[in-house]
Design a protein around this motif. Structure first.
Motif, PDB file in Angstrom:
ATOM      1  N   PRO A   1      33.330  35.753  26.699  1.00 45.17           N
ATOM      2  CA  PRO A   1      34.365  34.867  27.245  1.00 45.17           C
ATOM      3  C   PRO A   1      35.778  35.310  26.855  1.00 45.17           C
ATOM      4  O   PRO A   1      36.701  35.211  27.664  1.00 45.17           O
ATOM      5  CB  PRO A   1      34.034  33.507  26.638  1.00 45.17           C
ATOM      6  N   MET A   2      35.924  35.812  25.632  1.00 53.71           N
ATOM      7  CA  MET A   2      37.244  36.259  25.191  1.00 53.71           C
ATOM      8  C   MET A   2      37.673  37.479  26.008  1.00 53.71           C
ATOM      9  O   MET A   2      38.802  37.592  26.461  1.00 53.71           O
ATOM     10  CB  MET A   2      37.210  36.625  23.702  1.00 53.71           C
ATOM     11  N   PHE A   3      36.715  38.390  26.204  1.00 54.21           N
ATOM     12  CA  PHE A   3      36.985  39.594  26.968  1.00 54.21           C
ATOM     13  C   PHE A   3      37.357  39.238  28.408  1.00 54.21           C
ATOM     14  O   PHE A   3      38.332  39.753  28.968  1.00 54.21           O
ATOM     15  CB  PHE A   3      35.749  40.502  26.932  1.00 54.21           C
ATOM     16  N   VAL A   4      36.572  38.342  29.006  1.00 55.34           N
ATOM     17  CA  VAL A   4      36.819  37.937  30.389  1.00 55.34           C
ATOM     18  C   VAL A   4      38.223  37.342  30.523  1.00 55.34           C
ATOM     19  O   VAL A   4      38.961  37.644  31.468  1.00 55.34           O
ATOM     20  CB  VAL A   4      35.749  36.920  30.837  1.00 55.34           C
ATOM     21  N   THR A   5      38.604  36.511  29.558  1.00 53.73           N
ATOM     22  CA  THR A   5      39.918  35.872  29.633  1.00 53.73           C
ATOM     23  C   THR A   5      41.028  36.909  29.584  1.00 53.73           C
ATOM     24  O   THR A   5      41.969  36.869  30.393  1.00 53.73           O
ATOM     25  CB  THR A   5      40.081  34.884  28.466  1.00 53.73           C
ATOM     26  N   VAL A   6      40.922  37.840  28.639  1.00 51.19           N
ATOM     27  CA  VAL A   6      41.971  38.849  28.522  1.00 51.19           C
ATOM     28  C   VAL A   6      41.999  39.709  29.789  1.00 51.19           C
ATOM     29  O   VAL A   6      43.066  39.968  30.358  1.00 51.19           O
ATOM     30  CB  VAL A   6      41.753  39.718  27.265  1.00 51.19           C
ATOM     31  N   ALA A   7      40.806  40.098  30.266  1.00 54.89           N
ATOM     32  CA  ALA A   7      40.753  40.960  31.450  1.00 54.89           C
ATOM     33  C   ALA A   7      41.323  40.248  32.675  1.00 54.89           C
ATOM     34  O   ALA A   7      42.090  40.823  33.453  1.00 54.89           O
ATOM     35  CB  ALA A   7      39.314  41.403  31.703  1.00 54.89           C
ATOM     36  N   ALA A   8      40.970  38.962  32.837  1.00 55.20           N
ATOM     37  CA  ALA A   8      41.399  38.225  34.023  1.00 55.20           C
ATOM     38  C   ALA A   8      42.916  38.055  34.069  1.00 55.20           C
ATOM     39  O   ALA A   8      43.492  37.839  35.132  1.00 55.20           O
ATOM     40  CB  ALA A   8      40.719  36.857  34.071  1.00 55.20           C
ATOM     41  N   SER A   9      43.576  38.180  32.913  1.00 59.06           N
ATOM     42  CA  SER A   9      45.022  37.961  32.893  1.00 59.06           C
ATOM     43  C   SER A   9      45.772  39.108  33.553  1.00 59.06           C
ATOM     44  O   SER A   9      46.954  39.011  33.815  1.00 59.06           O
ATOM     45  CB  SER A   9      45.504  37.790  31.455  1.00 59.06           C
ATOM     46  N   PHE A  10      45.087  40.221  33.846  1.00 58.70           N
ATOM     47  CA  PHE A  10      45.766  41.381  34.443  1.00 58.70           C
ATOM     48  C   PHE A  10      45.602  41.425  35.960  1.00 58.70           C
ATOM     49  O   PHE A  10      46.010  42.381  36.599  1.00 58.70           O
ATOM     50  CB  PHE A  10      45.222  42.683  33.839  1.00 58.70           C
ATOM     51  N   THR A  11      44.973  40.401  36.540  1.00 50.08           N
ATOM     52  CA  THR A  11      44.669  40.458  37.965  1.00 50.08           C
ATOM     53  C   THR A  11      45.935  40.421  38.819  1.00 50.08           C
ATOM     54  O   THR A  11      46.935  39.811  38.439  1.00 50.08           O
ATOM     55  CB  THR A  11      43.727  39.314  38.380  1.00 50.08           C
ATOM     56  N   GLN A  12      45.857  41.091  39.995  1.00 46.57           N
ATOM     57  CA  GLN A  12      47.007  41.060  40.900  1.00 46.57           C
ATOM     58  C   GLN A  12      46.910  39.900  41.874  1.00 46.57           C
ATOM     59  O   GLN A  12      47.842  39.644  42.615  1.00 46.57           O
ATOM     60  CB  GLN A  12      47.095  42.378  41.674  1.00 46.57           C
ATOM     61  N   THR A  13      45.770  39.224  41.882  1.00 47.29           N
ATOM     62  CA  THR A  13      45.601  38.113  42.820  1.00 47.29           C
ATOM     63  C   THR A  13      46.367  36.883  42.343  1.00 47.29           C
ATOM     64  O   THR A  13      46.753  36.793  41.176  1.00 47.29           O
ATOM     65  CB  THR A  13      44.112  37.751  42.943  1.00 47.29           C
ATOM     66  N   GLN A  14      46.558  35.942  43.261  1.00 44.64           N
ATOM     67  CA  GLN A  14      47.303  34.731  42.914  1.00 44.64           C
ATOM     68  C   GLN A  14      46.434  33.711  42.195  1.00 44.64           C
ATOM     69  O   GLN A  14      46.936  32.753  41.637  1.00 44.64           O
ATOM     70  CB  GLN A  14      47.873  34.087  44.194  1.00 44.64           C
ATOM     71  N   THR A  15      45.124  33.874  42.282  1.00 45.45           N
ATOM     72  CA  THR A  15      44.229  32.965  41.568  1.00 45.45           C
ATOM     73  C   THR A  15      43.508  33.748  40.472  1.00 45.45           C
ATOM     74  O   THR A  15      43.506  34.971  40.489  1.00 45.45           O
ATOM     75  CB  THR A  15      43.175  32.365  42.524  1.00 45.45           C
ATOM     76  N   VAL A  16      42.911  32.993  39.547  1.00 48.69           N
ATOM     77  CA  VAL A  16      42.211  33.633  38.437  1.00 48.69           C
ATOM     78  C   VAL A  16      41.000  34.386  38.974  1.00 48.69           C
ATOM     79  O   VAL A  16      40.184  33.821  39.698  1.00 48.69           O
ATOM     80  CB  VAL A  16      41.755  32.577  37.411  1.00 48.69           C
ATOM     81  N   GLN A  17      40.892  35.652  38.635  1.00 54.91           N
ATOM     82  CA  GLN A  17      39.810  36.487  39.141  1.00 54.91           C
ATOM     83  C   GLN A  17      39.183  37.284  38.029  1.00 54.91           C
ATOM     84  O   GLN A  17      39.883  37.898  37.238  1.00 54.91           O
ATOM     85  CB  GLN A  17      40.359  37.495  40.157  1.00 54.91           C
ATOM     86  N   PHE A  18      37.854  37.270  37.996  1.00 55.76           N
ATOM     87  CA  PHE A  18      37.166  38.228  37.153  1.00 55.76           C
ATOM     88  C   PHE A  18      36.008  38.790  37.937  1.00 55.76           C
ATOM     89  O   PHE A  18      35.222  38.027  38.480  1.00 55.76           O
ATOM     90  CB  PHE A  18      36.669  37.598  35.851  1.00 55.76           C
ATOM     91  N   PRO A  19      35.792  40.072  38.019  1.00 56.64           N
ATOM     92  CA  PRO A  19      36.659  41.135  37.478  1.00 56.64           C
ATOM     93  C   PRO A  19      38.048  41.116  38.126  1.00 56.64           C
ATOM     94  O   PRO A  19      38.148  40.757  39.302  1.00 56.64           O
ATOM     95  CB  PRO A  19      35.910  42.425  37.825  1.00 56.64           C
ATOM     96  N   PRO A  20      39.089  41.498  37.384  1.00 55.14           N
ATOM     97  CA  PRO A  20      40.441  41.450  37.941  1.00 55.14           C
ATOM     98  C   PRO A  20      40.596  42.459  39.069  1.00 55.14           C
ATOM     99  O   PRO A  20      39.952  43.501  39.055  1.00 55.14           O
ATOM    100  CB  PRO A  20      41.321  41.834  36.748  1.00 55.14           C
ATOM    101  N   ARG A  21      41.422  42.102  40.072  1.00 57.92           N
ATOM    102  CA  ARG A  21      41.736  43.072  41.132  1.00 57.92           C
ATOM    103  C   ARG A  21      43.041  43.734  40.749  1.00 57.92           C
ATOM    104  O   ARG A  21      44.052  43.058  40.598  1.00 57.92           O
ATOM    105  CB  ARG A  21      41.927  42.351  42.466  1.00 57.92           C
ATOM    106  N   GLY A  22      43.007  45.034  40.605  1.00 65.50           N
ATOM    107  CA  GLY A  22      44.222  45.773  40.279  1.00 65.50           C
ATOM    108  C   GLY A  22      44.644  45.518  38.849  1.00 65.50           C
ATOM    109  O   GLY A  22      43.890  44.944  38.042  1.00 65.50           O
ATOM    110  N   PHE A  23      45.860  45.921  38.527  1.00 69.10           N
ATOM    111  CA  PHE A  23      46.367  45.717  37.177  1.00 69.10           C
ATOM    112  C   PHE A  23      47.847  45.394  37.244  1.00 69.10           C
ATOM    113  O   PHE A  23      48.622  46.107  37.865  1.00 69.10           O
ATOM    114  CB  PHE A  23      46.156  46.978  36.325  1.00 69.10           C
TER     115      PHE A  23
END
Lengths: 264, 288
Positions: free
Chosen positions: A25-47
């Motif tokens: 969950p910690m990893f997912v949260t950090v990773a999702a913060s880099f998404t280029q989409t307007q909504t929360v996404q995991f896996p993140p799209r882009g960086f």
């Protein structure tokens, strides 16, 4: 003879699975913060670091962060003084008075937070303390036990002959306290204070009751926003909190031993 | 000798004064409010009454919430023991202190970081628009997102994640405290490693299981941030209901009474659990 017999592969596998599930969950949260989409996404799209930049423009989040930092600083400082005094008393006291004192000072750890929060809300609202001052007072209360335990563990493990030597050499009790005892417990005060800072900064269960819309700590702001469609900048704040907490825990010497004194 | 006798009794004064005024008195006031009549205007009336307690203890709706909360706490505690034991054993056996520090950080993070963040992380994974739902929909297994979280099982899962670290740390500490010579003695006397594990390691770790159980049980019973975020309004627990009484319907005496019941329940369970353990651990106690 091996002192520790090898672990069975089943135990190791179980442990590894738990570690993986705990970090996920910690990893997912950090990773999702880099998404280029307007909504929360995991896996993140882009960086992108865009959402971290958004935090700077978000008045509520910035105010919450500043308030949380200030309150945690005040609470840790005040709790260090009170906790150290409490530990000094506990190290020497005995009998019923010691028991009573201990149950009062450690009660914030055992009473359900919802009751503590309710108690603060009821009294503080009639005293006009539903503001930053009330938050700081409430946080001091929940932080005192941590510093007290941390300092007490050092006092109990410490060498009693040093203060005695000081006394034999003619130092007054107060001089002994200031020049011998306090320097020897300084590591306990520091790690207790850092722990208290973390506890205060991250606390939400007590803050929720004492916060008002104008004085909301960072965790309370996050709590209030989870109900709406969460925007990635909230995830970015959460990621920052995870990273900051990890760094402080790593910097704390022997985080485990400390944790053990707090919750043993 | 005076250094030994010197007792800084004055040091207790500021602590007692501060906690007395800003902690004990507010708690007493909140508990007292539970015995006062609800007043729609000033919230807490002046009339003494047992009505709040009678209402909660005679209405099956409220009793049901108490039972549900207890069941959740029991499940979370039991699962925590099962999850924590192998982890504690593994930490105990890790040779490199660097690896251990890192693994302990992984375990400690969920309790040290704000519970809001911990719960939110699970919303990102299991929420309506979360990772799992999106993955299932992308593969065509699901047409519409499933509610994975807003049900009791979701609350239990996230509470385990939030509180199991306390169990790990308590069991790990107990394992570290075991006198190695006991294991050597067992080996000398012909015990296989497996037998030594069951007859030395497990019994000697029980005090850690006890302290972990007390802590996790009390925390699960009192948790309300996690159930509120994860359960939405679908999962009712006692602390969540107290919060709704406080800030939803503004029935502060009701909240005070329910918090009083929660306190009694929490301390009562604590007492019963220690009693059960101590009966089994009587031999251990004599050793210390």
């Amino acid at each position: 003879m091996a002192e520790k017999p090898a672990l069975s592969p089943g135990v190791v596998l179980a442990a590894v699975v738990v570690y993986a599930l705990f970090i996920l969950p910690m990893f997912v949260t950090v990773a999702a913060s880099f998404t280029q989409t307007q909504t929360v996404q995991f896996p993140p799209r882009g960086f992108t670091l865009q959402w971290y930049g958004e935090i700077l423009n978000d008045r509520e989040l910035m105010d919450g962060m500043a308030l949380s930092a200030a309150i945690a600083l005040c609470a840790a400082a005040a709790a260090s003084v009170l906790g150290t005094l409490g530990a000094l008393y506990l190290a020497r006291a005995d009998g019923v008075r010691r028991e009573l004192f201990q149950s009062l000072a450690l009660a914030p750890l055992t009473i359900p937070h919802v009751l503590i929060g309710l108690a603060f809300l009821m009294t503080f609202s009639s005293l006009g303390l539903i503001n930053a001052y009330g938050l700081a007072l409430a946080h001091v209360v929940i932080c005192v036990p941590y510093v007290m335990r941390s300092v007490l563990s050092i006092l109990m493990a410490g060498d009693a002959s040093l203060p005695r030597a000081a006394a034999v050499l003619g130092a007054s009790p107060i001089r002994t306290l200031i020049h011998v005892t306090l320097p020897s417990v300084r590591p306990g005060i520091i790690s207790g204070a850092v722990f208290a800072y973390l506890v205060s900064f991250n606390n939400v269960s007590i803050s929720m009751f004492v916060s008002s819309p104008r004085t909301a700590t960072l965790p309370v702001v996050i709590f209030n926003r989870i109900d709406y469609v969460p925007n990635p900048s909230i995830v970015a704040v959460a990621a920052l909190m995870i990273l900051a907490t990890s760094l402080i825990l790593l910097a704390l010497d022997k985080a485990f031993a400390l944790f053990r004194t707090m919750f043993g | 000798m005076s250094a030994r006798r010197y007792r800084p009794d004055w040091a207790a004064v500021p602590v007692v004064a501060f906690l007395g005024v800003f902690f004990a008195l507010p708690i007493a006031a909140a508990l007292l409010a539970g015995f006062l009549k609800y007043d729609p205007i000033i919230l807490v009336g002046r009339e003494f009454t047992f009505a709040n307690y009678v209402r909660f203890l005679t209405d099956w709706f409220y009793l049901r919430v108490f039972v549900d909360t207890l069941v959740i706490a029991v499940l979370v505690t039991a699962a925590s023991v099962v999850i924590a034991y192998p982890v504690a054993l593994h930490l105990h056996h890790v040779a490199s202190s660097r690896t251990r520090t890192f693994l302990i950080l992984i375990i400690l993070l969920p309790v040290m970081v704000s519970y809001v963040v911990t719960a939110f992380a699970w919303v990102v994974i299991l929420g309506r628009n979360g990772f799992v739902n999106q993955a299932l929909m992308a593969t065509g297994l699901l047409e519409r997102p499933m509610a994975l979280l807003s049900r009791p099982s979701g609350v239990v899962i996230v509470l385990i994640y939030t509180f199991a670290p306390f169990m790990v740390m308590n069991i790990y500490a107990a394992l570290e405290a075991i006198d190695r010579s006991l294991l050597r003695a067992a080996a000398v006397l012909g015990a296989t490693p497996r037998a030594a594990f069951w007859s030395v390691t497990v019994p000697m770790s029980l005090p850690g299981v006890l302290s972990g159980t007390l802590l996790v049980f009390a925390l699960s019973l009192g948790a309300f941030v996690t159930p509120m975020i994860i359960g939405g309004n679908q999962v009712k627990t006692v602390p969540v209901m107290i919060y709704n009484f406080v800030s939803g319907v503004f029935d502060w005496p009701g909240a005070g009474a329910m918090a009083g019941l929660l306190l009694v329940l929490s301390y009562g369970c604590n007492y019963i659990i220690s009693l059960i353990f101590h009966r089994r651990l009587a031999w251990l106690k004599n050793q210390r």
